[in-house]
Write an enzyme that holds these catalytic residues in place. Structure first.
Site, short mmCIF file in Angstrom:
data_model
loop_
_atom_site.label_atom_id
_atom_site.label_comp_id
_atom_site.label_asym_id
_atom_site.label_seq_id
_atom_site.Cartn_x
_atom_site.Cartn_y
_atom_site.Cartn_z
N HIS A 134 1.96 4.42 -2.94
CA HIS A 134 1.71 5.91 -2.80
C HIS A 134 3.19 6.51 -2.92
O HIS A 134 3.24 7.47 -3.86
CB HIS A 134 1.67 6.02 -1.31
CG HIS A 134 0.28 6.02 -0.88
ND1 HIS A 134 -0.90 6.49 -1.43
CD2 HIS A 134 -0.18 5.41 0.31
CE1 HIS A 134 -1.97 6.09 -0.78
NE2 HIS A 134 -1.68 5.51 0.35
N HIS A 148 0.96 -1.17 -0.07
CA HIS A 148 0.03 -0.03 0.04
C HIS A 148 0.72 1.25 0.11
O HIS A 148 0.78 2.10 -0.94
CB HIS A 148 -0.88 -0.17 1.25
CG HIS A 148 -1.79 0.98 1.44
ND1 HIS A 148 -3.08 0.96 1.19
CD2 HIS A 148 -1.54 2.44 1.84
CE1 HIS A 148 -3.75 2.28 1.18
NE2 HIS A 148 -2.78 3.17 1.73
N GLU A 149 1.72 1.43 0.94
CA GLU A 149 2.59 2.44 1.14
C GLU A 149 3.50 2.50 -0.17
O GLU A 149 4.06 3.84 -0.56
CB GLU A 149 3.38 2.32 2.36
CG GLU A 149 2.70 2.39 3.61
CD GLU A 149 1.61 3.50 3.65
OE1 GLU A 149 1.86 4.70 2.85
OE2 GLU A 149 0.59 3.38 4.37
#
Length: 251
Positions: A76, A72-73
Site C-alpha cells: 500500500h 501487505h501494508e
C-alpha cells in the site's frame, strides 16, 4: 489491513522499512503470544519428537503472519508513494495493520490501485510459495512453514478483497461508485454499507455452521470471528457516518 489516506503521523516510530515508519502496537504482541499458545500443542501433535521446540515453530507461525501483514501494508505504502502520496506510518495492531498516507489530488483509479496493491502482494507471495513448494521436495517443519506461508497469504489477500470498508475491497466499491457518480462521499457511504453486509454474511455463515454441525467449529474460532466482525462493523459504521456528514454539508 487497510490503507487510510489523509492521516498524519501521531506517534514516534519504532523502526523504518523502505523509508516508512513502522510501529508495532502492544496488541500485536498479544496476538503473537496467543498464536504460540494455540498452535504450539498442534505442532506437538504433528511432530511429537520436537517437544517444547514445537512452540518455537508456533512462534514461526506468528512471525510469518507478521511478515505477511507487513508485506501487505508496504505494498500500500509503495503504491501510494508512486502517486506522490507520502506514507506517514504503517501500524501493526490487534486487527492486522493499516497504512496512513497523505493523498493529494486523489482519483478513483489511483485510489483503486493503492487499495489493490496490498491483497495483490499477498496473493503473489502465496503463489510463489505454492510454486516453490512443488519445485522442491520439502519435508518436516520446513514443509509445514511453507504451507503456512501459502495459506496465511492467500487468506489475508482474499479476505481483504471482500467488498466493504474497512477492508481493501471496500475501497474498490468506493472507487467504482465514485467514478460512476463523481462523488467520493457517495462511494464512501456505499462502501460502508458494503462492510455491514459483509459482517452480516460472515456471522450468518458462522451461525449456520455452528447450528447445523456440518463442520466442527472451535470456541476460539467463534470468538475471533465475532471480534473481527465487531471491528469491521465499527469501521463500516464510521465510514457511513463520515460520508453522511460530508454529504449534508455539501448540500
Amino acid at each position: 489491513m487497510t490503507s487510510r489516506p489523509g492521516a498524519g503521523a501521531r506517534r514516534s516510530a519504532r523502526m523504518r522499512i523502505a523509508g516508512v515508519p513502522v510501529r508495532f502496537r502492544a496488541s500485536w504482541f498479544l496476538v503473537s503470544g496467543a498464536i504460540v499458545l494455540l498452535f504450539g500443542p498442534q505442532v506437538q501433535r504433528i511432530f511429537p519428537e520436537l517437544g517444547l521446540l514445537a512452540y518455537a515453530v508456533a512462534l514461526g507461525y506468528a512471525l510469518l503472519l507478521m511478515l505477511s501483514v507487513l508485506a501487505h501494508e508496504l505494498a500500500h505504502a509503495l503504491a501510494a508513494r508512486s502517486f506522490g502520496w507520502p506514507a506517514t506510518e504503517i501500524e501493526l495492531n490487534l486487527w492486522g495493520g493499516h497504512t496512513e498516507f497523505l493523498a493529494h489530488r486523489a482519483t478513483p483509479v489511483k485510489s483503486l490501485a493503492v487499495s489493490l496493491a496490498g491483497p495483490a502482494a499477498n496473493l503473489v507471495i502465496a503463489g510463489l510459495g505454492w510454486y516453490f513448494s512443488g519445485l522442491f521436495e520439502l519435508t518436516g517443519v520446513a514443509a509445514l512453514l511453507v504451507q503456512v506461508t501459502v495459506l496465511v497469504n492467500f487468506m489475508v489477500g482474499v479476505f481483504n478483497l471482500l467488498p466493504g470498508l474497512p477492508l481493501d475491497g471496500g475501497r474498490i466499491v468506493e472507487s467504482a461508485v465514485w467514478g460512476a457518480t463523481g462523488s467520493q462521499d457517495r462511494g464512501l457511504r456505499a462502501a460502508g454499507w458494503g462492510g455491514r453486509v459483509v459482517v452480516v454474511l460472515l456471522l450468518s455463515g458462522l451461525a449456520v455452521l455452528v447450528i447445523t454441525g456440518v463442520r466442527e467449529i472451535s470456541l476460539v474460532v467463534v470468538v475471533v470471528a465475532v471480534m473481527v466482525s465487531f471491528f469491521l462493523w465499527q469501521g463500516a459504521s464510521e465510514s457511513i457516518k463520515v460520508a453522511n456528514a460530508r454529504l449534508i454539508r455539501s448540500r
